[in-house]
Motif scaffolding. Structure first.
Motif, PDB file in Angstrom:
ATOM      1  N   ALA A  26       0.812  -1.166   0.052  1.00  0.00           N
ATOM      2  CA  ALA A  26      -0.121  -0.001  -0.060  1.00  0.00           C
ATOM      3  C   ALA A  26       0.906   1.233   0.108  1.00  0.00           C
ATOM      4  CB  ALA A  26      -0.995   0.067   1.305  1.00  0.00           C
ATOM      5  N   LEU A  27       1.807   1.297   0.717  1.00  0.00           N
ATOM      6  CA  LEU A  27       2.933   2.266   0.693  1.00  0.00           C
ATOM      7  C   LEU A  27       3.585   2.589  -0.660  1.00  0.00           C
ATOM      8  CD1 LEU A  27       4.335   2.194   4.307  1.00  0.00           C
ATOM      9  CD2 LEU A  27       2.718   3.605   3.637  1.00  0.00           C
ATOM     10  N   ALA A  28       3.674   1.557  -1.273  1.00  0.00           N
ATOM     11  CA  ALA A  28       4.432   1.721  -2.539  1.00  0.00           C
ATOM     12  C   ALA A  28       3.417   2.471  -3.491  1.00  0.00           C
ATOM     13  CB  ALA A  28       4.853   0.414  -3.223  1.00  0.00           C
ATOM     14  N   ALA A  29       1.987   1.997  -3.614  1.00  0.00           N
ATOM     15  CA  ALA A  29       1.090   2.731  -4.177  1.00  0.00           C
ATOM     16  C   ALA A  29       1.023   4.216  -3.753  1.00  0.00           C
ATOM     17  CB  ALA A  29      -0.479   1.997  -3.989  1.00  0.00           C
ATOM     18  N   VAL A  30       1.019   4.623  -2.535  1.00  0.00           N
ATOM     19  CA  VAL A  30       1.133   5.991  -2.060  1.00  0.00           C
ATOM     20  C   VAL A  30       2.161   6.460  -2.492  1.00  0.00           C
ATOM     21  CG1 VAL A  30       1.671   7.293   0.019  1.00  0.00           C
ATOM     22  CG2 VAL A  30      -0.023   5.436   0.155  1.00  0.00           C
ATOM     23  N   ALA A  31       3.399   5.988  -2.677  1.00  0.00           N
ATOM     24  CA  ALA A  31       4.462   6.767  -3.277  1.00  0.00           C
ATOM     25  C   ALA A  31       4.392   7.048  -4.860  1.00  0.00           C
ATOM     26  CB  ALA A  31       5.732   6.117  -3.034  1.00  0.00           C
ATOM     27  N   ALA A  32       3.697   5.908  -5.376  1.00  0.00           N
ATOM     28  CA  ALA A  32       3.568   6.152  -6.798  1.00  0.00           C
ATOM     29  C   ALA A  32       2.648   7.110  -7.297  1.00  0.00           C
ATOM     30  CB  ALA A  32       3.026   4.701  -7.393  1.00  0.00           C
ATOM     31  N   GLN A  33       1.639   7.476  -6.218  1.00  0.00           N
ATOM     32  CA  GLN A  33       0.664   8.774  -6.397  1.00  0.00           C
ATOM     33  C   GLN A  33       1.600  10.285  -6.237  1.00  0.00           C
ATOM     34  OE1 GLN A  33      -3.345   8.436  -4.759  1.00  0.00           O
ATOM     35  NE2 GLN A  33      -3.171   6.220  -4.761  1.00  0.00           N
ATOM     36  N   GLY A  34       2.831  10.036  -5.825  1.00  0.00           N
ATOM     37  CA  GLY A  34       3.548  11.385  -5.739  1.00  0.00           C
ATOM     38  C   GLY A  34       3.302  12.004  -4.351  1.00  0.00           C
ATOM     39  N   ILE A  35       2.753  11.184  -3.389  1.00  0.00           N
ATOM     40  CA  ILE A  35       2.526  11.615  -2.011  1.00  0.00           C
ATOM     41  C   ILE A  35       3.814  11.678  -1.228  1.00  0.00           C
ATOM     42  CG2 ILE A  35       1.638  11.356   0.370  1.00  0.00           C
ATOM     43  CD1 ILE A  35      -0.916   9.907  -1.391  1.00  0.00           C
ATOM     44  N   ALA A  36       4.398  12.941  -0.750  1.00  0.00           N
ATOM     45  CA  ALA A  36       5.627  13.046  -0.162  1.00  0.00           C
ATOM     46  C   ALA A  36       5.963  12.321   1.300  1.00  0.00           C
ATOM     47  CB  ALA A  36       5.966  14.345  -0.047  1.00  0.00           C
ATOM     48  N   GLY A  37       5.038  12.117   2.132  1.00  0.00           N
ATOM     49  CA  GLY A  37       5.137  11.709   3.503  1.00  0.00           C
ATOM     50  C   GLY A  37       4.451  10.161   3.657  1.00  0.00           C
ATOM     51  N   LEU A  39      -6.894   3.287  -2.292  1.00  0.00           N
ATOM     52  CA  LEU A  39      -6.136   1.782  -1.718  1.00  0.00           C
ATOM     53  C   LEU A  39      -7.182   0.753  -1.481  1.00  0.00           C
ATOM     54  CD1 LEU A  39      -3.676   4.003   0.459  1.00  0.00           C
ATOM     55  CD2 LEU A  39      -3.352   2.849  -1.845  1.00  0.00           C
ATOM     56  N   GLU A  40      -8.185   1.118  -0.913  1.00  0.00           N
ATOM     57  CA  GLU A  40      -9.108  -0.124  -0.511  1.00  0.00           C
ATOM     58  C   GLU A  40      -9.482  -1.165  -1.470  1.00  0.00           C
ATOM     59  OE1 GLU A  40     -12.105   1.821   2.701  1.00  0.00           O
ATOM     60  OE2 GLU A  40     -12.434   2.217   0.730  1.00  0.00           O
ATOM     61  N   ARG A  41      -9.245  -2.384  -0.901  1.00  0.00           N
ATOM     62  CA  ARG A  41      -9.613  -3.619  -1.619  1.00  0.00           C
ATOM     63  C   ARG A  41      -9.731  -4.798  -0.640  1.00  0.00           C
ATOM     64  NH1 ARG A  41      -4.415  -1.606  -2.893  1.00  0.00           N
ATOM     65  NH2 ARG A  41      -5.142  -1.279  -5.095  1.00  0.00           N
ATOM     66  N   PRO A  42     -10.138  -5.768  -1.286  1.00  0.00           N
ATOM     67  CA  PRO A  42     -10.352  -6.943  -0.142  1.00  0.00           C
ATOM     68  C   PRO A  42      -8.946  -7.465   0.423  1.00  0.00           C
ATOM     69  CG  PRO A  42     -11.741  -7.407  -2.194  1.00  0.00           C
ATOM     70  CD  PRO A  42     -10.966  -6.246  -2.591  1.00  0.00           C
TER      71      PRO A  42
END
Length: 330
Positions: free
Chosen positions: A269-280, A307-310
């Motif tokens: 999930a954090l990799a997906a966060v980083a891929a969206q350009g979120i800095a923190g 991010l939500e998924r089963p």
């Protein structure tokens, strides 16, 4: 005590009559990382963290003929009650109802907040003043980080100065209000717990000494990037600083938690966060809870939707809490 209205009961001059009971509400905290695990200057650890409005401990306490504890984490709370009563020199007879608890061993400082909540309740019922630092040894809290103690008393973004060679509780060296508009997306893995107990003790014993240059880098980031970004409400600089601290600390602890992040699902999930350009983004303490730092409620909701998924992950949108715990009469 700063941050908490302590009820003084019963009736000396100016004191109130004993209430029918007390309600204690205490915030969770995120632990963003240690400042100096090298310890070459005499103080070791040092921490930066944030009090949150959720999850939280809420409990009620009423006088009783014996100690009776009900609700989630009841056994743990009962042990803290006995320890707190012993420190206060009282019988500790009370009916404690845990209305809500912070997930245990998930990176939120649940033990500290529950222990201090129970101790504050017993002290209030007994008409005693309550200062968390006085209970740190009795409750076995604040062994490495002072963020949990300060989250209980003050809230906000907290930096502590680490333990001195005598092992005294870490002093708070900076406390800033967290911008009201900013949000924290919490990523909880309901299928596992983080390193704790004897495993945590072993990790701190067995890990190699933290490199001095990296400790210096973390301290520079905190002082010259993270704290100024909070004061000026600049989310990109704040987030980037926290992420860099997470990289340095996470890689150091990786041998004991299976990687930079303890939970593979949270790591994805954090990799997906980083891929969206979120800095923190990063992991609180030993995890497994991850977090993403965003500047608004709308962005937090959009991120959760993406991010939500089963699976084992649960998401919660939290705010920074700029006040400490509350103790009120029922």
């Amino acid at each position: 005590m700063e941050g908490i209205d302590v009820l003084r009961i019963p009736g000396g001059p100016g004191e109130t009559a004993a209430p029918a009971g007390l309600r204690v509400h205490a915030p969770a905290r995120l632990h963003f990382g240690f400042l100096d695990l090298h310890g070459g200057l005499g103080r070791r650890f040092g921490s930066i963290g944030l009090a949150l409005d959720a999850p939280a401990v809420t409990l009620t306490a009423r006088p009783a003929e014996r100690l009776d504890v009900t609700g989630p984490e009841a056994r743990r709370a009962a042990a803290y009650a006995l320890a707190a009563a012993g420190h206060l020199g009282i019988a500790g007879h009370a009916a404690l109802t845990i209305e809500s608890a912070i997930p245990a061993h998930a990176g939120f400082g649940s033990g500290t907040q529950l222990a201090l909540s129970v101790a504050a309740a017993l002290a209030g019922l007994a008409g005693r003043p309550f200062a968390p630092e006085d209970f740190a040894d009795a409750l076995d809290r604040g062994n490495r980080s002072g963020v949990g103690l300060a989250a209980f008393t003050q809230g906000g973004l907290i930096v502590d100065g680490g333990r001195d060679p005598e092992g005294n509780p870490p002093p708070v060296i900076a406390r800033l209000a967290y911008p009201e508009a900013w949000r924290v997306v919490l990523i909880l893995d309901t299928g596992m717990t983080g390193v704790h107990g004897t495993r945590e003790v072993a990790a701190f014993r067995d890990l190699p000494r933290f490199p001095e240059p990296q400790a210096a880098e973390i301290c520079r980031i905190v002082l010259m990037q993270v704290l100024p970004a909070v004061v000026t409400a600049e989310p990109e600089g704040f987030g980037a600083g926290i992420t860099r601290i997470q990289q340095l600390i996470g890689d150091h602890f990786a041998p004991h938690q299976g990687g930079r992040f303890a939970s593979p699902a949270v790591a994805e999930a954090l990799a997906a966060v980083a891929a969206q350009g979120i800095a923190g983004y990063g992991q609180s303490s030993w995890g497994p809870t991850g977090f993403a730092l965003v500047p608004s409620e709308a962005q937090a909701r959009a991120l959760v939707a993406s991010l939500e998924r089963p699976g084992p992950l649960r998401f919660l949108i939290a705010r920074g809490r700029n006040t400490g715990a509350s103790v009120t009469a029922l």
